[in-house]
Design an enzyme around this catalytic site. Sequence first.
Site, PDB file in Angstrom:
ATOM      1  N   ALA A 126      24.820  13.065  30.262  1.00  0.00           N
ATOM      2  CA  ALA A 126      24.473  11.674  30.570  1.00  0.00           C
ATOM      3  C   ALA A 126      24.477  10.841  29.305  1.00  0.00           C
ATOM      4  O   ALA A 126      23.501  10.831  28.549  1.00  0.00           O
ATOM      5  CB  ALA A 126      23.114  11.630  31.266  1.00  0.00           C
ATOM      6  N   ILE A 159      27.451   9.239  36.159  1.00  0.00           N
ATOM      7  CA  ILE A 159      27.207  10.598  35.664  1.00  0.00           C
ATOM      8  C   ILE A 159      27.750  11.649  36.645  1.00  0.00           C
ATOM      9  O   ILE A 159      27.223  11.822  37.750  1.00  0.00           O
ATOM     10  CB  ILE A 159      25.703  10.825  35.362  1.00  0.00           C
ATOM     11  CG1 ILE A 159      25.200   9.740  34.407  1.00  0.00           C
ATOM     12  CG2 ILE A 159      25.481  12.232  34.793  1.00  0.00           C
ATOM     13  CD1 ILE A 159      26.028   9.542  33.127  1.00  0.00           C
ATOM     14  N   ALA A 180      24.119   5.734  14.608  1.00  0.00           N
ATOM     15  CA  ALA A 180      24.420   7.117  14.958  1.00  0.00           C
ATOM     16  C   ALA A 180      23.264   8.052  14.580  1.00  0.00           C
ATOM     17  O   ALA A 180      22.930   8.975  15.316  1.00  0.00           O
ATOM     18  CB  ALA A 180      25.698   7.560  14.260  1.00  0.00           C
ATOM     19  N   GLU A 246      36.371  18.775  25.183  1.00  0.00           N
ATOM     20  CA  GLU A 246      36.245  17.933  26.381  1.00  0.00           C
ATOM     21  C   GLU A 246      37.563  17.256  26.725  1.00  0.00           C
ATOM     22  O   GLU A 246      37.947  17.163  27.887  1.00  0.00           O
ATOM     23  CB  GLU A 246      35.188  16.856  26.136  1.00  0.00           C
ATOM     24  CG  GLU A 246      33.832  17.432  25.882  1.00  0.00           C
ATOM     25  CD  GLU A 246      32.828  16.372  25.425  1.00  0.00           C
ATOM     26  OE1 GLU A 246      31.892  16.732  24.749  1.00  0.00           O
ATOM     27  OE2 GLU A 246      33.022  15.183  25.752  1.00  0.00           O
ATOM     28  N   GLN A 283      70.815  11.543  46.180  1.00  0.00           N
ATOM     29  CA  GLN A 283      70.865  11.693  44.723  1.00  0.00           C
ATOM     30  C   GLN A 283      69.642  11.064  44.050  1.00  0.00           C
ATOM     31  O   GLN A 283      69.141  11.580  43.048  1.00  0.00           O
ATOM     32  CB  GLN A 283      72.143  11.075  44.153  1.00  0.00           C
ATOM     33  CG  GLN A 283      72.365  11.518  42.721  1.00  0.00           C
ATOM     34  CD  GLN A 283      73.596  10.907  42.095  1.00  0.00           C
ATOM     35  OE1 GLN A 283      73.808   9.705  42.174  1.00  0.00           O
ATOM     36  NE2 GLN A 283      74.418  11.738  41.485  1.00  0.00           N
ATOM     37  N   LEU A 341      58.018   9.375  47.113  1.00  0.00           N
ATOM     38  CA  LEU A 341      58.960  10.283  47.795  1.00  0.00           C
ATOM     39  C   LEU A 341      58.420  10.759  49.144  1.00  0.00           C
ATOM     40  O   LEU A 341      59.173  11.268  49.973  1.00  0.00           O
ATOM     41  CB  LEU A 341      59.291  11.484  46.889  1.00  0.00           C
ATOM     42  CG  LEU A 341      60.225  11.134  45.712  1.00  0.00           C
ATOM     43  CD1 LEU A 341      60.265  12.281  44.704  1.00  0.00           C
ATOM     44  CD2 LEU A 341      61.640  10.804  46.189  1.00  0.00           C
ATOM     45  N   GLY A 343      57.087   8.590  51.186  1.00  0.00           N
ATOM     46  CA  GLY A 343      57.096   7.424  52.079  1.00  0.00           C
ATOM     47  C   GLY A 343      55.676   7.110  52.551  1.00  0.00           C
ATOM     48  O   GLY A 343      54.709   7.308  51.813  1.00  0.00           O
ATOM     49  N   GLY A 368      36.319   9.101  27.292  1.00  0.00           N
ATOM     50  CA  GLY A 368      36.862   8.175  26.302  1.00  0.00           C
ATOM     51  C   GLY A 368      38.137   7.575  26.885  1.00  0.00           C
ATOM     52  O   GLY A 368      39.039   8.312  27.297  1.00  0.00           O
ATOM     53  N   GLU A 371      42.585   3.842  25.580  1.00  0.00           N
ATOM     54  CA  GLU A 371      42.632   2.903  24.447  1.00  0.00           C
ATOM     55  C   GLU A 371      41.833   3.491  23.266  1.00  0.00           C
ATOM     56  O   GLU A 371      42.279   3.429  22.117  1.00  0.00           O
ATOM     57  CB  GLU A 371      42.055   1.529  24.844  1.00  0.00           C
ATOM     58  CG  GLU A 371      42.924   0.748  25.824  1.00  0.00           C
ATOM     59  CD  GLU A 371      42.904   1.317  27.242  1.00  0.00           C
ATOM     60  OE1 GLU A 371      41.873   1.882  27.648  1.00  0.00           O
ATOM     61  OE2 GLU A 371      43.939   1.219  27.943  1.00  0.00           O
TER      62      GLU A 371
HETATM   63  C1  LIG Z   1      34.355   8.922  37.812  1.00  0.00           C
HETATM   64  C2  LIG Z   1      33.706   8.769  36.472  1.00  0.00           C
HETATM   65  C3  LIG Z   1      33.012   9.841  35.921  1.00  0.00           C
HETATM   66  C4  LIG Z   1      32.359   9.711  34.710  1.00  0.00           C
HETATM   67  N1  LIG Z   1      31.597  10.742  34.238  1.00  0.00           N
HETATM   68  C5  LIG Z   1      30.784  10.535  33.172  1.00  0.00           C
HETATM   69  C6  LIG Z   1      29.828  11.528  32.775  1.00  0.00           C
HETATM   70  O1  LIG Z   1      29.743  12.621  33.352  1.00  0.00           O
HETATM   71  N2  LIG Z   1      28.988  11.237  31.744  1.00  0.00           N
HETATM   72  C7  LIG Z   1      29.037  10.045  31.080  1.00  0.00           C
HETATM   73  O2  LIG Z   1      28.242   9.852  30.173  1.00  0.00           O
HETATM   74  N3  LIG Z   1      29.946   9.098  31.413  1.00  0.00           N
HETATM   75  C8  LIG Z   1      30.804   9.312  32.448  1.00  0.00           C
HETATM   76  N4  LIG Z   1      31.708   8.341  32.814  1.00  0.00           N
HETATM   77  C9  LIG Z   1      31.772   7.105  32.055  1.00  0.00           C
HETATM   78  C10 LIG Z   1      33.054   6.933  31.256  1.00  0.00           C
HETATM   79  O3  LIG Z   1      33.101   7.840  30.188  1.00  0.00           O
HETATM   80  C11 LIG Z   1      33.119   5.455  30.818  1.00  0.00           C
HETATM   81  O4  LIG Z   1      33.346   4.704  32.002  1.00  0.00           O
HETATM   82  C12 LIG Z   1      34.206   5.209  29.792  1.00  0.00           C
HETATM   83  O5  LIG Z   1      33.877   5.804  28.564  1.00  0.00           O
HETATM   84  C13 LIG Z   1      34.438   3.712  29.580  1.00  0.00           C
HETATM   85  O6  LIG Z   1      33.258   3.022  29.353  1.00  0.00           O
HETATM   86  P1  LIG Z   1      32.958   1.690  30.198  1.00  0.00           P
HETATM   87  O7  LIG Z   1      33.130   2.010  31.630  1.00  0.00           O
HETATM   88  O8  LIG Z   1      31.657   1.129  29.751  1.00  0.00           O
HETATM   89  O9  LIG Z   1      34.124   0.701  29.802  1.00  0.00           O
HETATM   90  P2  LIG Z   1      34.157  -0.292  28.534  1.00  0.00           P
HETATM   91  O10 LIG Z   1      33.730   0.442  27.331  1.00  0.00           O
HETATM   92  O11 LIG Z   1      33.446  -1.545  28.889  1.00  0.00           O
HETATM   93  O12 LIG Z   1      35.722  -0.596  28.421  1.00  0.00           O
HETATM   94  C14 LIG Z   1      36.396  -1.587  29.202  1.00  0.00           C
HETATM   95  C15 LIG Z   1      37.825  -1.720  28.665  1.00  0.00           C
HETATM   96  O13 LIG Z   1      37.783  -2.148  27.296  1.00  0.00           O
HETATM   97  C16 LIG Z   1      38.536  -1.254  26.504  1.00  0.00           C
HETATM   98  N5  LIG Z   1      37.942  -1.106  25.174  1.00  0.00           N
HETATM   99  C17 LIG Z   1      36.645  -0.871  24.846  1.00  0.00           C
HETATM  100  N6  LIG Z   1      36.510  -0.754  23.517  1.00  0.00           N
HETATM  101  C18 LIG Z   1      37.754  -0.904  22.975  1.00  0.00           C
HETATM  102  C19 LIG Z   1      38.291  -0.879  21.646  1.00  0.00           C
HETATM  103  N7  LIG Z   1      37.510  -0.636  20.571  1.00  0.00           N
HETATM  104  N8  LIG Z   1      39.611  -1.093  21.496  1.00  0.00           N
HETATM  105  C20 LIG Z   1      40.415  -1.314  22.558  1.00  0.00           C
HETATM  106  N9  LIG Z   1      39.976  -1.339  23.829  1.00  0.00           N
HETATM  107  C21 LIG Z   1      38.672  -1.138  24.046  1.00  0.00           C
HETATM  108  C22 LIG Z   1      38.475   0.085  27.256  1.00  0.00           C
HETATM  109  O14 LIG Z   1      39.525   0.943  26.861  1.00  0.00           O
HETATM  110  C23 LIG Z   1      38.589  -0.388  28.688  1.00  0.00           C
HETATM  111  O15 LIG Z   1      39.944  -0.609  29.001  1.00  0.00           O
HETATM  112  C24 LIG Z   1      32.420   8.474  34.001  1.00  0.00           C
HETATM  113  C25 LIG Z   1      33.150   7.416  34.534  1.00  0.00           C
HETATM  114  C26 LIG Z   1      33.775   7.546  35.759  1.00  0.00           C
HETATM  115  C27 LIG Z   1      34.494   6.358  36.311  1.00  0.00           C
END
Ligand SMILES: Cc1cc2nc3c(=O)[nH]c(=O)nc-3n(C[C@H](O)[C@H](O)[C@H](O)COP(=O)(O)OP(=O)(O)OC[C@H]3O[C@@H](n4cnc5c(N)ncnc54)[C@H](O)[C@@H]3O)c2cc1C
Length: 381
Positions: A126, A159, A180, A246, A283, A341, A343, A368, A371
């Site tokens: 989480a 999560i 961090a 991961e 084809q 493919l 349909g 992650g 991007e």
């Molecule tokens: C089905 C599903 C399962 C998941 N499971 C887990 C899990 O088990 N545990 C957990 O902790 N999280 C989980 N996640 C969360 C997931 O890791 C995040 O959704 C993801 O990291 C993106 O974060 P965000 O949704 O806040 O998008 P944002 O960070 O808001 O990003 C939005 C857009 O902005 C772009 N962006 C952001 N920063 C930059 C940058 N520096 N440069 C260029 N582009 C950028 C992103 O690439 C994206 O296109 C899950 C998500 C989903 C949908």
Amino acid sequence: MSAYLSPWMDEDLAIFRGAVARFADAEMLPNDAAWRRQQHVGREIWRKAGSMGMLLTDVPAEFGGVGGDFRHEAVLYEEFGRRGITGFGQGVHSICAHYLVNHGTDEQRRRFLPRMASGELIGAIAMTEPAAGSDLQGIKTRAVRDGTDYVINGSKIFITNGYLAGLLALVVKTTPGEGARGTSILLVETDGLEGFRVGRILDKMGLKAQDTSELFFEDVRVPAANLLGGVPGQGFYQLMSDLPYERLLIAVGGVAAMEGGLAATLAYVKERKAFGRSLAEFQNTQFKLAELATKTRIARVFVDDCIAKVVAGTLDTVTASMAKYWVSDAQQEVLDECVQLHGGYGYMNEYLVCRMFADARVQRIYGGTNEIMKVVISRSL
Ligand SMILES: Cc1cc2nc3c(=O)[nH]c(=O)nc-3n(C[C@H](O)[C@H](O)[C@H](O)COP(=O)(O)OP(=O)(O)OC[C@H]3O[C@@H](n4cnc5c(N)ncnc54)[C@H](O)[C@@H]3O)c2cc1C
């Protein structure tokens, strides 16, 4: 298609693959539609998988795992992924276990890993919060030391395994304002935990059988002994060091889905007739299939190289990020053509390629975003 055998496969792994395939066919596929309807896979399949030695396959036996290596995990991913079984969150469970293996104290490993291997305790990670996904340093969930406990307040979203999980690797701020160095991971056992609440199982585009959930913490007390590794402020370092593993898991699942989707499409175009011929005789179909088979093979060879590297302990974050980004993009392109493919049938949920296409979309987002993968790769150039 000409046979390709991954260079890391051997006879023992082939036997294991047979057992996993039989398990997936007998215990998982018949339940998949019901799991998708109820939005989770239930606890029973976790215990069955544990009793068959299919959980924590790459965790040393001395810690309660099966004692294999990453190749065993890869076999599981491939057999589940090729069948489109995506609700069983075994990857996140394994990642959670690896935090314990790599960073936990001996006491923490003994306390949690055997129960995770048996399927009694389901793991989740989480990290993500409503206001912090890619930028994890922005998380707000706080853990404040109070005597022998930490007191947690905050919430998490998206999560994986959130509804079924009994153990959370919860990323918290232990010293706000320190970036961090102010971040830690707490091991949180959720059963009967006062102040902890699981929100709704989220309604997603795909991964319908996966219990992706919101989690809420209100004055939740966890013993300080549950701090991963026992030292506060190590959370970011712990998260970063496990990233190659991961990201490779995502790529392994991706190439498996490409292979499964391609196999299903090959069978379909040979059967389906139009204008007095099978689709396979056009084809355009032949050229598309040639493209898909080539792209899938390239992905496979790259992923196999990464698997060999992770087994040897030499997979770096940049290479794993390349695999995650490129394979998940390719996965979606390949499955899009597989749907085309088929349909109209390709748009129907009862067809494997339809479910695979919807399930594939998130591969480019979680673990992650792609991007962020490119940010990591470009920094190394
Ligand atoms: C089905 C599903 C399962 C998941 N499971 C887990 C899990 O088990 N545990 C957990 O902790 N999280 C989980 N996640 C969360 C997931 O890791 C995040 O959704 C993801 O990291 C993106 O974060 P965000 O949704 O806040 O998008 P944002 O960070 O808001 O990003 C939005 C857009 O902005 C772009 N962006 C952001 N920063 C930059 C940058 N520096 N440069 C260029 N582009 C950028 C992103 O690439 C994206 O296109 C899950 C998500 C989903 C949908």
